[in-house]
Structure formats: structure tokens, C-alpha cells
Design an enzyme around this catalytic site. Structure first.
Site, PDB file in Angstrom:
ATOM      1  NE  ARG A   1       3.646  11.182  -9.426  1.00 52.28           N
ATOM      2  CZ  ARG A   1       4.622  11.783  -8.638  1.00 52.28           C
ATOM      3  NH1 ARG A   1       5.252  13.208  -8.980  1.00 52.28           N
ATOM      4  NH2 ARG A   1       5.392  11.389  -7.582  1.00 52.28           N
ATOM      5  CE1 TYR A   2       3.801   7.052 -10.464  1.00 57.76           C
ATOM      6  CE2 TYR A   2       3.659   7.880  -8.469  1.00 57.76           C
ATOM      7  CZ  TYR A   2       4.518   7.766  -9.471  1.00 57.76           C
ATOM      8  OH  TYR A   2       5.489   8.574  -9.069  1.00 57.76           O
TER       9      TYR A   2
ATOM     10  NE  ARG B   1       3.571   3.234  -6.714  1.00 59.90           N
ATOM     11  CZ  ARG B   1       3.320   2.799  -7.953  1.00 59.90           C
ATOM     12  NH1 ARG B   1       2.305   3.394  -8.422  1.00 59.90           N
ATOM     13  NH2 ARG B   1       4.203   3.112  -8.343  1.00 59.90           N
TER      14      ARG B   1
ATOM     15  CB  CYS C   1      15.084  17.344   6.084  1.00 60.40           C
ATOM     16  SG  CYS C   1      14.200  15.414   7.457  1.00 60.40           S
TER      17      CYS C   1
ATOM     18  NE  ARG D   1       4.928  16.490  -0.056  1.00 60.39           N
ATOM     19  CZ  ARG D   1       5.079  14.653   0.418  1.00 60.39           C
ATOM     20  NH1 ARG D   1       5.322  14.174   1.757  1.00 60.39           N
ATOM     21  NH2 ARG D   1       4.360  13.347  -0.166  1.00 60.39           N
TER      22      ARG D   1
ATOM     23  CG  ASP E   1      11.678  15.653  -5.394  1.00 58.38           C
ATOM     24  OD1 ASP E   1      12.558  15.108  -6.375  1.00 58.38           O
ATOM     25  OD2 ASP E   1      12.211  14.596  -4.472  1.00 58.38           O
TER      26      ASP E   1
ATOM     27  CG  ASP F   1       9.321  12.560  -7.878  1.00 59.82           C
ATOM     28  OD1 ASP F   1       8.516  12.795  -9.143  1.00 59.82           O
ATOM     29  OD2 ASP F   1       8.569  11.977  -6.908  1.00 59.82           O
TER      30      ASP F   1
ATOM     31  CE  LYS G   1       8.745   8.610  -5.233  1.00 59.40           C
ATOM     32  NZ  LYS G   1       7.313   9.050  -5.064  1.00 59.40           N
TER      33      LYS G   1
HETATM   34  C1  PLP Z   1       7.251   8.645  -4.427  1.00 61.96           C
HETATM   35  C2  PLP Z   1       5.253   8.252  -4.204  1.00 61.96           C
HETATM   36  C3  PLP Z   1       4.384   6.902  -4.547  1.00 61.96           C
HETATM   37  C4  PLP Z   1       5.325   6.342  -4.288  1.00 61.96           C
HETATM   38  O1  PLP Z   1       5.366   4.847  -4.985  1.00 61.96           O
HETATM   39  P1  PLP Z   1       6.753   3.311  -4.907  1.00 61.96           P
HETATM   40  O2  PLP Z   1       7.216   3.945  -6.349  1.00 61.96           O
HETATM   41  O3  PLP Z   1       5.331   2.625  -4.460  1.00 61.96           O
HETATM   42  O4  PLP Z   1       7.166   3.771  -4.068  1.00 61.96           O
HETATM   43  C5  PLP Z   1       3.587   6.853  -4.555  1.00 61.96           C
HETATM   44  N1  PLP Z   1       2.575   8.330  -5.043  1.00 61.96           N
HETATM   45  C6  PLP Z   1       3.503   9.509  -4.803  1.00 61.96           C
HETATM   46  C7  PLP Z   1       2.631  10.638  -5.488  1.00 61.96           C
HETATM   47  C8  PLP Z   1       4.493   9.506  -4.547  1.00 61.96           C
HETATM   48  O5  PLP Z   1       5.292  10.496  -4.749  1.00 61.96           O
HETATM   49  S1  SF4 Z   2       8.353  15.433   5.813  1.00 62.72           S
HETATM   50 FE1  SF4 Z   2      10.449  16.610   4.698  1.00 62.72          FE
HETATM   51  S2  SF4 Z   2      11.333  17.294   7.203  1.00 62.72           S
HETATM   52 FE2  SF4 Z   2       9.597  15.090   7.564  1.00 62.72          FE
HETATM   53  S3  SF4 Z   2      11.188  13.843   7.665  1.00 62.72           S
HETATM   54 FE3  SF4 Z   2      10.258  14.083   5.893  1.00 62.72          FE
HETATM   55  S4  SF4 Z   2      12.097  15.362   4.567  1.00 62.72           S
HETATM   56 FE4  SF4 Z   2      12.331  15.449   6.878  1.00 62.72          FE
END
Ligand code: PLP
Ligand code: SF4
Length: 349
Positions: free
Chosen positions: A89-90, A93, A106, A111, A272, A309, A316
Site C-alpha cells: 500500500r505504501y 514497504r 483477540c 483481520r 478498526d 487507518d 494510516k
Molecule cells: C500499517 C501498515 C504498514 C506499516 O505502516 P508504518 O506506518 O510504516 O508502520 C505497511 N503496510 C500496510 C498495508 C499497513 O497497513
Molecule cells: S492478528 Fe489479530 S488475533 Fe492475531 S494477534 Fe494480531 S490482533 Fe490478535
């Protein structure tokens, strides 16, 4: 030390849920996976109906209520996934999602529709090859973020294999591992896991997800010390959760505890819009006031960036309190102060 809990009957036996709720909760855990590690089960006080550890991991009948604003893919990962296992997305990275399994699930997971033992568990060898090819073919990828699921749920052997294959990609400089393991399942951070991490020639960062200071007791302290001594940089991420850490004292204690354990607070996340999680969300204005109080009263080392996000995959963004307004620079009491514009160049306001 008790055994891990995977069934509603295990929770009833430990006194964590009422027998009368069992049938309703069975339906919930069929949709959203259940697992509670021994370390976290042992922290729960069954006599406390508001226990902040229980609230994070013990299923709740309110999870059956999906609100219209809630989304199966709340942060739009799907729209930015060019190939299985990769989210890009960025520009500099990518996420590399190695597996869909976590040692603990959790109840607020963003997700939650994707993780669990029922899902395709580990990226297949072919899919992993293709994901690594994608990273190799995109020289703008400076950082690879291992996530899932929880990458430290992998065996040390599998993890070392992935790290060694990333070592061969010269443009990747940083490997970041997003995990809850050092807090929720600290015994996994054993000599074998440390050896596996130390095989990496890249600069390793570990982003520890923890939400309450009680998660960071003695066993977590030992696990984090081993990671720090192995030369891994430690940062934190926390989800702001109603009834878990949505008060100043808890949030301040959590951030201080991270810093004491050499974990630099990195992100505080607005929760989220995951399905069935509205009972966890704190309103943005209330959240900003909490973050402002933290900034005003607690060491600068203890300050995470408060981020949201944006639903739908827009990224984000920081949403903490603003100190620069048209009226001037606001101090911690909200009083504006003038700050002179530079003698040359354009005025600021
Ligand atoms: C959160 C996230 C990241 C990491 O973002 P940082 O701001 O660098 O911590 C990278 N890719 C995706 C798709 C994310 O949701
Ligand atoms: S992916 Fe979801 S369920 Fe797994 S540790 Fe992270 S927040 Fe918890």
C-alpha cells in the site's frame, strides 16, 4: 501453568463464561476463532466482570452484532494485494503475511475474518516463492513487515528460512516483525527462536502488540530482554480499547512499562471497524483528549503516535490533538501563543 483454552467448554470450566451463554458463544467462535494461551488465561480473574485481559480474549455475545459501518476487510488490504501474501500500500514497504494463525485470538482483531485455524494456515511454498519474487522484482521495497496471523507462531526453522531468503534481496534493508508473542506466549521466545532471529543479516525490528500493563509481567520481561540482547530493536503498538486501556492511568502505566522494558512506544491505534467489535471502540474526540493528557503529563519517551487507518484502504494517518492552529501554538491547557514568522520568506498565517 494451565493448558491453552480452545473451546467454550474450557472457558466454562475455568469460570470465564457462564454456562447459560455457552450456546450463543459457540456460534460466535465458529465465525471468529478462539484461543487463549496459558500465560494470558492465568492472568484472568474470573471474579472480576471487567477484567481487562478477559475482555480482550474471552468471547462476548455482543460480537454477534455487526453494525452497518463495520467491514470484513476494514483497512482495505484486499485492494492493495497484488499477489497472495503481499500487501503493498505504501511505496517503500510491504506486508508479507506468512500465516493466518495466532497463539491467541483477540476479540477486536481487524483481520478477524481472515485469521484462525479454519483458514489456509501457512503460505504454501509456491505462494511464498511468488511473494519473495515480487519483493525481489520491486527495488523500491526497503522494508518487509512480517505479519499474519502472528509470524512468531511459526517454528524457528520456518522463520529462519524466510529470514535467510530475505537476506538474499539486497534492496531490503529492514525486516520488521509484528507480533504479540513476547507478551501472550513468552515461552516461545526460547533459545531456538532467538537463534533463528539472529541468523538474519538485516536490521530487525520487532513491533510488540500489547494493550494492558498486566500483559507485561515477569515472563514477558524475560522474553523482551532476550530479544533486546539479541540486537533486535523493539517498538510497541497498542489498540485503544473501551474497558481495557481507555483511561489515563492505564495508558500511562502501559507506555511507561514498554519504555522500562526497552520497547519504544510507536503506535496507538484507533480500533478498526472490524465486524462485531463496536463495544470496543472509543470515540475520536474522547481518544484525542486521552492522548493529549498523556502528552501533557508523561515523559516524551512514552509517547506513541495516535493513528487511524482510514476505512477502505486510504492509509494510516495521525489523528492526535493538533497544537498548531490559526490562533497560534496551543499549550497543554489549550491557550494559544504567538510564534513569530521568519524575518524572510512567507508569513505562516
Ligand atoms: C500499517 C501498515 C504498514 C506499516 O505502516 P508504518 O506506518 O510504516 O508502520 C505497511 N503496510 C500496510 C498495508 C499497513 O497497513
Ligand atoms: S492478528 Fe489479530 S488475533 Fe492475531 S494477534 Fe494480531 S490482533 Fe490478535
Amino acid at each position: 501453568m494451565s493448558a491453552g483454552l480452545h473451546r467454550i467448554s474450557d472457558l466454562v470450566a475455568r469460570g470465564f463464561v457462564e454456562k447459560a451463554s455457552a450456546t450463543g458463544l459457540e456460534a460466535i467462535v465458529e465465525r471468529y476463532a478462539l484461543s487463549v494461551t496459558p500465560a494470558m488465561a492465568d492472568l484472568i480473574n474470573p471474579a472480576d466482570p471487567d477484567d481487562p485481559i478477559a475482555r480482550q480474549f474471552i468471547p462476548d455475545l455482543r460480537e454477534s452484532e455487526t453494525r452497518p459501518e463495520e467491514l470484513a476487510d476494514p483497512i482495505g488490504d484486499g485492494a492493495h494485494s497484488p499477489i497472495e501474501g503481499i500487501v503493498h500500500r505504501y511505496p517503500d514497504r510491504v506486508l508479507l503475511k506468512l500465516l493466518h494463525v495466532c497463539p491467541i485470538y483477540c476479540r477486536f482483531c481487524f483481520r478477524r475474518e481472515m485469521v484462525g485455524p479454519g483458514a489456509e494456515q501457512i503460505l504454501s511454498p509456491d505462494a511464498l516463492n511468488a511473494a519473495l519474487d515480487y519483493i525481489r522484482d520491486h527495488s523500491e521495497i526497503w522494508e518487509v513487515i512480517l505479519t499474519g496471523g502472528d509470524p512468531l507462531a511459526l517454528s524457528p526453522r520456518r522463520l529462519a528460512d524466510v529470514l535467510q531468503r530475505l537476506d538474499e534481496i539486497a534492496h531490503v534493508k529492514i525486516v520488521r516483525i509484528h507480533t504479540r508473542v513476547p507478551a501472550v506466549d513468552p515461552s516461545r521466545i526460547n533459545a531456538g527462536m532467538i537463534e533463528a532471529l539472529k541468523t538474519s543479516k538485516k536490521t530487525l525490528y520487532l513491533a510488540l502488540h500489547a494493550n494492558h500493563p498486566r500483559e507485561l509481567g515477569g515472563a514477558a520481561e524475560g522474553a523482551l530482554a532476550k530479544l533486546a540482547e539479541a540486537g533486535i530493536a523493539l517498538v510497541s503498538q497498542t489498540v485503544l480499547l473501551r474497558g481495557v486501556n481507555d483511561d489515563f492511568e492505564t495508558l500511562a502505566a502501559l507506555m511507561r512499562r514498554f519504555v522500562e522494558l526497552r520497547v519504544k512506544p510507536y503506535y496507538l491505534h484507533q480500533a478498526d471497524l472490524a465486524p462485531g467489535t463496536s463495544h470496543f471502540r472509543v470515540g475520536l474526540e474522547e481518544a484525542r483528549a486521552l492522548v493529549g493528557e498523556l502528552r501533557a503529563k508523561v515523559s516524551g519517551l512514552c509517547q506513541p503516535t495516535f493513528v487511524l487507518d482510514i476505512p477502505g484502504g486510504f492509509g494510516k494517518v495521525p489523528v492526535g490533538p493538533d497544537h498548531l492552529t490559526g490562533a497560534g501554538v496551543l499549550d497543554h491547557k489549550g491557550q494559544p501563543h504567538a510564534y513569530p514568522a521568519p524575518a524572510t520568506g512567507k508569513p505562516d498565517f
